[in-house]
Scaffold this motif. Structure first.
Motif, PDB file in Angstrom:
ATOM      1  N   LYS A 684       0.838  -1.207   0.000  1.00 27.30           N
ATOM      2  CA  LYS A 684       0.000   0.000   0.000  1.00 27.30           C
ATOM      3  C   LYS A 684       0.869   1.251   0.000  1.00 27.30           C
ATOM      4  O   LYS A 684       0.564   2.237  -0.701  1.00 27.30           O
ATOM      5  CB  LYS A 684      -0.927  -0.008   1.212  1.00 27.30           C
ATOM      6  CG  LYS A 684      -2.082  -0.999   1.116  1.00 27.30           C
ATOM      7  CD  LYS A 684      -2.982  -0.898   2.341  1.00 27.30           C
ATOM      8  CE  LYS A 684      -4.182  -1.812   2.224  1.00 27.30           C
ATOM      9  NZ  LYS A 684      -5.069  -1.728   3.416  1.00 27.30           N
ATOM     10  N   ARG A 688       0.982   4.134  -2.888  1.00 23.51           N
ATOM     11  CA  ARG A 688       0.760   5.536  -2.509  1.00 23.51           C
ATOM     12  C   ARG A 688       1.921   6.424  -2.922  1.00 23.51           C
ATOM     13  O   ARG A 688       1.723   7.488  -3.524  1.00 23.51           O
ATOM     14  CB  ARG A 688       0.547   5.617  -0.998  1.00 23.51           C
ATOM     15  CG  ARG A 688       0.299   7.011  -0.457  1.00 23.51           C
ATOM     16  CD  ARG A 688       0.595   7.055   1.025  1.00 23.51           C
ATOM     17  NE  ARG A 688       2.016   6.774   1.286  1.00 23.51           N
ATOM     18  CZ  ARG A 688       2.488   6.280   2.420  1.00 23.51           C
ATOM     19  NH1 ARG A 688       1.662   5.970   3.410  1.00 23.51           N
ATOM     20  NH2 ARG A 688       3.789   6.062   2.560  1.00 23.51           N
ATOM     21  N   GLU A 692       2.178   9.430  -5.878  1.00 24.96           N
ATOM     22  CA  GLU A 692       2.535  10.817  -5.564  1.00 24.96           C
ATOM     23  C   GLU A 692       3.424  11.417  -6.640  1.00 24.96           C
ATOM     24  O   GLU A 692       3.371  12.620  -6.905  1.00 24.96           O
ATOM     25  CB  GLU A 692       3.259  10.876  -4.215  1.00 24.96           C
ATOM     26  CG  GLU A 692       2.359  10.729  -3.000  1.00 24.96           C
ATOM     27  CD  GLU A 692       1.599  11.992  -2.689  1.00 24.96           C
ATOM     28  OE1 GLU A 692       2.127  13.084  -2.981  1.00 24.96           O
ATOM     29  OE2 GLU A 692       0.472  11.886  -2.180  1.00 24.96           O
ATOM     30  N   ASN A 719      -7.896   2.972  -3.524  1.00 28.88           N
ATOM     31  CA  ASN A 719      -6.631   3.289  -4.181  1.00 28.88           C
ATOM     32  C   ASN A 719      -6.051   2.128  -4.982  1.00 28.88           C
ATOM     33  O   ASN A 719      -5.294   2.338  -5.926  1.00 28.88           O
ATOM     34  CB  ASN A 719      -5.606   3.751  -3.141  1.00 28.88           C
ATOM     35  CG  ASN A 719      -6.037   5.025  -2.449  1.00 28.88           C
ATOM     36  OD1 ASN A 719      -6.621   5.916  -3.069  1.00 28.88           O
ATOM     37  ND2 ASN A 719      -5.765   5.118  -1.145  1.00 28.88           N
TER      38      ASN A 719
END
Length: 776
Positions: A684, A688, A692, A719
């Motif tokens: 995860k 993430r 970004e 996500n």
């Protein structure tokens, strides 16, 4: 001739290899589950499992009976014409070898030799009924015998049985009869407990424990144990009396005691030992050299026992030279006696160690013979068979049994096909116990010690494993060396535990230091390999494919993330930090702008009120050279400011940063066989962090069990979705190229055949394109 024809046919087949072509849609996990019709598994409750296991039927009862008592399965089908003669000859050969070995190993166990004969009879008979290996020869074994000897001498040391004579010199002697009685009780009790442990482990299907005893560990352990056996027999070779030491470094202390007592060497005993060992070694070499020509190996141990007994009886070696002999061997079998349970509490740990070591050696050798001769060995049934052998042996004053390497080889090479050979060897031992055994009372112990030492030859030859493991696997070499050192220095109980712990640590260490690779496409194929190992494997522009050779779990998940970020070519941490600083700075500027705008708005409102005009006002503010932010203000709303985009939603280029060259990252999970909560958390974080910096992350090659673990661990959500999981690396690559290369003239060429992409600018779903693959 046949081999040459087969090779020629194989060569012709390789030359006729043809292309194949597969045409299908690019599939992610969602598409695959629809196409393949994935069904949800229903877990059976514990109650239903118990009901099913306890349900009884005729076929089930018959199958269970045949599983627990294998002799009922194979004996009715026994081919007497083909195998009977071989089993009889093999059993007789094993029985002859077992006679001197059983008495010699009884010395290792520190009990009278007759109990070695009992150990070669009762447990072997039980294994004949319940065992599944057709070739192992169960009975006394040097490694287990010396472990039992350590236990018996610890429970009944010589100093506890010293008797002082009523004479002027105060002479002290040892009550040998009382000492041996206690030692036999200790040996039978630990054997009884060992049997219980093995039966219980077999009933709970614990046979897989042998997987933790790797081949390098077992071979290193038996080599280290051979050193212990050799040192324990030195006192019989030199005819000296030294106490046996226990615990760590006991072998070193024993060697020191031997060196200190060398000046007390009995010359006659040493001469007997040298003659016996040299003769036996020479004949063993002859047996090995001419094994293809000899129908059975020359039974040199049996011959030497007979010759030594005859010479000792006629020359009076005890009276003239002070040579120690075996002593009285009672005729006949003894009635069963229950073990002495008062010793049980202090023998539990020793019994468990004996259970594991004995089973590990038996199953390792049993599987070697099973593989060679094409049959199956049931590891759990072997535990039960050995356990019953030791359990029953505990009532008949036997010590712990396992299989003997040397006797098993004799049983196999002399024509043995089933455990019927063991039954024949039991008959030989029974005749010796009932009629002949008493004649061996004059046998010198030095001869038995020589038999033990020479039979260690095979174990000491395992030293050549160093060269083999050096060539094949350095980790296995380290395990072998460390196991030998631990066994020699810490003893055979603590040494085994430490060796298993070290072997498991090497597995963990290897998962923490796997091979990390960036994969590239082998030209004109859908095959992807490490670009550093294969010259023709080329990276696809804009796509990074990352692979680890090990599974990802708590011990290496953070290392996986660190190595991924390092090998991706993107300084993720630095870029994210700069982006956050720029966004923070932008927010501060926006706040200042809002304050200035409020002041200007009030002034404009006041001016308009004074002039009597209304209407909206549009203000444009230039925030530095890097960023332009437009603010629209409605005069009808109090202090309301609207930004065209929130600062967090601005792209890297809008913030003044260069976008990474990589637009897609594919994690090849085909080597991964399980994931845990730490792995899911790290994944995860990876999704993430790369999001970004505007890099899309995908997974490929996940086994269905991994997908289930992802679902149970809450990996999928807002996500991360199953649309980001692909069945193969190539599916993921095609999807990434279609998504990030919108021109219509972009094509994927596989083996020279173009697979044109859709004419639309951006691909929204991987199912909208088909994969055309042809592979050489």
């Amino acid at each position: 001739m046949i081999t040459n024809l087969e090779n020629e046919a194989d060569c012709n087949f390789r030359m006729r290899k043809s292309d194949y072509r597969v045409e299908r849609q690019v599939m992610d996990e969602e598409d695959l589950e629809v196409v393949a019709h994935r069904t949800e598994r229903t877990e059976i409750s514990l109650k239903d499992k118990l009901k099913e296991s306890l349900r009884c039927s005729g076929p089930k009862a018959k199958s269970l009976l045949f599983t627990l008592i294998p002799i009922l399965r194979w004996l009715p089908k026994y081919p007497y014409r083909e195998w009977l003669l071989g089993d009889i000859c093999s059993g007789f050969s094993v029985g002859i070898v077992q006679l001197p070995q059983s008495m010699a190993y009884a010395l290792l166990a520190a009990v009278p030799p007759v109990f070695g004969l009992y150990t070669s009879f009762y447990p072997v008979l039980i294994y004949f009924i319940f065992g599944t290996s057709r070739h192992v020869s169960v009975g006394s074994f040097a490694v287990l015998s010396v472990m039992v000897g350590t236990i018996t001498e610890r429970m009944a040391p010589d100093e506890n049985f010293i008797i002082f004579q009523n004479d002027t010199n105060g002479t002290a002697t040892i009550d040998i009869e009382a000492r041996d009685l206690v030692r036999v009780k200790a040996a039978t009790m630990v054997t009884f407990l060992c049997g219980i442990f093995q039966i219980l482990l077999g009933m709970i299907r614990f046979g897989f424990v042998v997987t933790y005893l790797s081949d390098p560990l077992v071979r290193g352990y038996t080599t280290g144990a051979a050193v212990h056996v050799l040192v324990s027999q030195l006192k019989y070779v030199f005819g000296i009396s030294i106490p046996r030491k226990n615990g760590p470094l006991s072998l070193i202390y024993t060697l020191i005691d031997v060196v200190k007592a060398l000046h007390l060497t009995n010359i006659g005993t040493m001469v007997v030992s040298i003659i016996a060992m040299s003769t036996m070694f020479a004949v063993k070499v002859i047996n090995d050299h001419f094994k293809s020509k000899l129908p059975i190996p020359i039974p040199i141990e049996f011959i030497e026992v007979i010759i030594a007994t005859v010479i000792s009886s006629n020359v009076d070696l005890v009276g003239k030279f002070g040579i120690e002999i075996v002593g009285t061997i009672p005729k006949g079998l003894q009635a069963p006696v229950p073990p002495d349970f008062s010793m049980a509490s202090s023998l539990l740990g020793d019994a468990f160690a004996l259970a594991i070591v004995g089973y590990g050696i038996t199953i390792s050798l049993g599987k070697i013979f099973a593989l060679k001769h094409g049959y199956q060995v049931d590891s759990n049934q072997e535990l039960i068979a050995l356990g019953l052998s030791n359990f029953v042996g505990g009532f008949f004053k036997c010590f712990t049994v396992s299989c003997s390497m040397s006797r098993s080889l004799v049983q196999e090479t002399t024509g043995g096909n089933t455990q019927l050979a063991s039954a024949v060897s039991c008959t030989v031992i029974l005749v010796i116990i009932l009629e002949v055994g008493a004649l061996f009372g004059r046998l010198p112990k030095a001869v038995l010690a020589s038999i033990v030492i020479i039979n260690l030859k095979g174990m000491f030859e395992q030293v050549t494993d160093i060269c083999f493991f050096w060539r094949t696997n350095k980790i296995d070499l380290i395990v072998w060396i460390v196991t030998v050192i631990f066994t020699v220095l810490l003893g055979m109980d603590f040494g085994l535990a430490a060796s298993i712990a070290f072997a498991l640590l090497t597995v963990i260490f290897q998962t923490q230091k796997p091979k990390y690779s960036i994969l590239g496409q082998v030209q004109k194929t859908d095959i992807y390999r490490d670009i550093k190992q294969f010259d023709e494997a080329k990276e696809i522009p804009g796509i990074k494919i990352f692979q680890s050779s090990a599974t990802v779990y708590f011990a290496n998940a953070e290392l996986y993330e660190e190595k991924l970020k390092q090998m991706s070519g993107i300084n993720i941490g630095k870029l994210i930090l700069k982006k956050k600083k720029r966004i923070t700075k932008l927010k501060q500027q926006l706040k200042k702008q809002e304050k200035r705008d409020k002041k200007k708005a009030k002034k404009e409102q006041k001016k308009q009120n004074d002039l009597g005009t209304d209407g909206p006002a549009t203000i444009t503010e230039n925030l530095g050279s890097d960023n332009a932010v437009s603010l629209e203000m409605d005069s009808g709303l109090d202090s309301s400011s609207k930004v065209s985009k929130k600062p967090e939603e601005l792209s890297l280029e809008s913030l003044g940063f260069q976008k990474p060259d990589v637009h897609s990252l594919i994690l090849d999970f085909s080597p991964v066989n399980f994931v845990d909560s730490v792995c899911i958390k790290i994944l995860k974080n990876i999704f993430r962090d790369f999001k970004e910096v505007e890099v899309d992350v995908y997974l490929s090659g996940c086994h269905w069990a991994i997908v289930e673990q992802f679902e149970q661990g809450g990996f999928f959500g807002k996500n991360v979705t199953k649309y980001q999981l692909f069945t193969t690396v190539h599916d993921a690559v095609l999807y990434c190229m279609m998504k990030n290369n919108p021109p219509t003239d972009q094509a994927l060429c596989m083996n020279g055949t173009p697979a044109l992409l859709p004419s639309q600018g951006q691909v929204e779903s991987p199912s909208s394109a088909s994969v055309a693959r042809s592979i050489l």
